[in-house]
Design an enzyme around this catalytic site. Structure first.
Site, PDB file in Angstrom:
ATOM      1  N   GLY A  29       0.771  -1.243   0.000  1.00  0.00           N
ATOM      2  CA  GLY A  29       0.000   0.000   0.000  1.00  0.00           C
ATOM      3  C   GLY A  29       0.801   1.291   0.000  1.00  0.00           C
ATOM      4  NE  ARG A  84      -2.033  -3.172  -4.036  1.00  0.00           N
ATOM      5  CZ  ARG A  84      -2.218  -3.271  -2.729  1.00  0.00           C
ATOM      6  NH1 ARG A  84      -2.196  -2.190  -1.980  1.00  0.00           N
ATOM      7  NH2 ARG A  84      -2.436  -4.433  -2.165  1.00  0.00           N
ATOM      8  CG  ASP A 119      -8.924   0.837  10.036  1.00  0.00           C
ATOM      9  OD1 ASP A 119      -9.505   0.847  11.130  1.00  0.00           O
ATOM     10  OD2 ASP A 119      -9.540   0.649   8.972  1.00  0.00           O
ATOM     11  CG  ASP A 154      -1.337   1.608   3.240  1.00  0.00           C
ATOM     12  OD1 ASP A 154      -1.157   1.384   4.462  1.00  0.00           O
ATOM     13  OD2 ASP A 154      -1.847   0.770   2.476  1.00  0.00           O
TER      14      ASP A 154
HETATM   15  P1  5GP Z   1      -5.155  -1.700  10.843  1.00  0.00           P
HETATM   16  O1  5GP Z   1      -4.294  -2.869  11.205  1.00  0.00           O
HETATM   17  O2  5GP Z   1      -4.608  -0.365  11.308  1.00  0.00           O
HETATM   18  O3  5GP Z   1      -6.586  -1.871  11.248  1.00  0.00           O
HETATM   19  O4  5GP Z   1      -5.251  -1.658   9.277  1.00  0.00           O
HETATM   20  C1  5GP Z   1      -4.168  -1.266   8.552  1.00  0.00           C
HETATM   21  C2  5GP Z   1      -4.196  -1.851   7.172  1.00  0.00           C
HETATM   22  O5  5GP Z   1      -5.525  -2.141   6.746  1.00  0.00           O
HETATM   23  C3  5GP Z   1      -3.645  -0.850   6.194  1.00  0.00           C
HETATM   24  O6  5GP Z   1      -2.250  -0.963   6.062  1.00  0.00           O
HETATM   25  C4  5GP Z   1      -4.415  -1.178   4.945  1.00  0.00           C
HETATM   26  O7  5GP Z   1      -3.748  -2.206   4.257  1.00  0.00           O
HETATM   27  C5  5GP Z   1      -5.743  -1.693   5.449  1.00  0.00           C
HETATM   28  N1  5GP Z   1      -6.788  -0.637   5.457  1.00  0.00           N
HETATM   29  C6  5GP Z   1      -7.286   0.013   6.526  1.00  0.00           C
HETATM   30  N2  5GP Z   1      -8.208   0.913   6.157  1.00  0.00           N
HETATM   31  C7  5GP Z   1      -8.287   0.837   4.803  1.00  0.00           C
HETATM   32  C8  5GP Z   1      -9.063   1.553   3.818  1.00  0.00           C
HETATM   33  O8  5GP Z   1      -9.859   2.456   4.071  1.00  0.00           O
HETATM   34  N3  5GP Z   1      -8.844   1.177   2.532  1.00  0.00           N
HETATM   35  C9  5GP Z   1      -7.971   0.200   2.164  1.00  0.00           C
HETATM   36  N4  5GP Z   1      -7.863  -0.057   0.876  1.00  0.00           N
HETATM   37  N5  5GP Z   1      -7.227  -0.474   3.068  1.00  0.00           N
HETATM   38  C10 5GP Z   1      -7.387  -0.151   4.367  1.00  0.00           C
HETATM   39 MG    MG Z   2      -0.886  -1.514   4.772  1.00  0.00          MG
END
Ligand code: 5GP
Ligand code: MG
Length: 178
Positions: free
Chosen positions: A48, A168, A106, A103
């Protein structure tokens, strides 16, 4: 700008290429000030952050090193929170000033895992730079040192972010329509 359809979902324009690029310039300037003379190691998180890493380091003036690591944790539009493995840390990071380039942050599950793993390499310092940050979804205590843009909990694609592998390559960022 028009809507785009990826697989079964439609997305509408949300953050323009110009907005993205000016946010990145600001972040690069900030990092440049904080790391003057330190030759930081920028560790991009694949896949990402490949575009963000490329654009960010091109705006960074001064010595730096660039590398990538890979982690798998996300399927479809829901975060699974499960980090499988981290691949690709070949450099000696001991005593180095490392900046993890994400990228999007979340829940922070992915970041927490990455942070722990990179920490084990005994860097002199370790900070986080992310293109997008979802503060309402974030559940961890690790400080997000550099967030180019803050967004809500919506699912976004484009500029490195995918929906099941697609999107992407879009220059702008798009948001899922209802
Ligand atoms: P976390 O572990 O912080 O919940 O999620 C992180 C990963 O989830 C990011 O590196 C990304 O790959 C994916 N992700 C989280 N939110 C989004 C979003 O709104 N769109 C996309 N495409 N990927 C997301
Ligand atoms: Mg990621």
């Amino acid at each position: 700008m028009d809507t785009v359809t990826l697989h079964d979902k439609t997305f509408r324009p949300f953050i323009s290429e110009d907005e993205i690029q000016s946010a990145i310039k600001q972040t690069a300037l900030q990092i440049q000030k904080d790391y003057e003379g330190l030759c930081p190691v920028f560790m991009g998180v694949l896949t990402g952050s490949f575009l963000f890493t490329a654009d960010l380091v091109r705006e960074f003036k001064g010595d730096c090193e660039v590398s990538f690591m890979r982690v798998a944790s996300y399927e479809g539009t829901e975060t699974t929170g499960e980090v499988k493995e981290v691949l690709g840390i070949k450099e000696n990071l001991e005593g180095r000033h490392v900046v993890i380039i994400e990228d999007i942050v979340d829940t922070g599950n992915t970041l927490e895992k990455l942070f722990e793993i990179v920490k084990k390499h005994n860097p002199a310092s370790l900070k986080i730079a992310t293109l997008l940050y979802k503060p309402k979804a974030y559940t961890k205590n690790i400080p997000i040192d550099y967030a180019s843009m803050e967004v809500g909990n919506e699912f976004l694609v484009g500029y490195g972010l995918d929906y099941d592998g697609l999107g992407r390559n879009l220059k702008d960022i798009y948001i899922l329509t209802e």
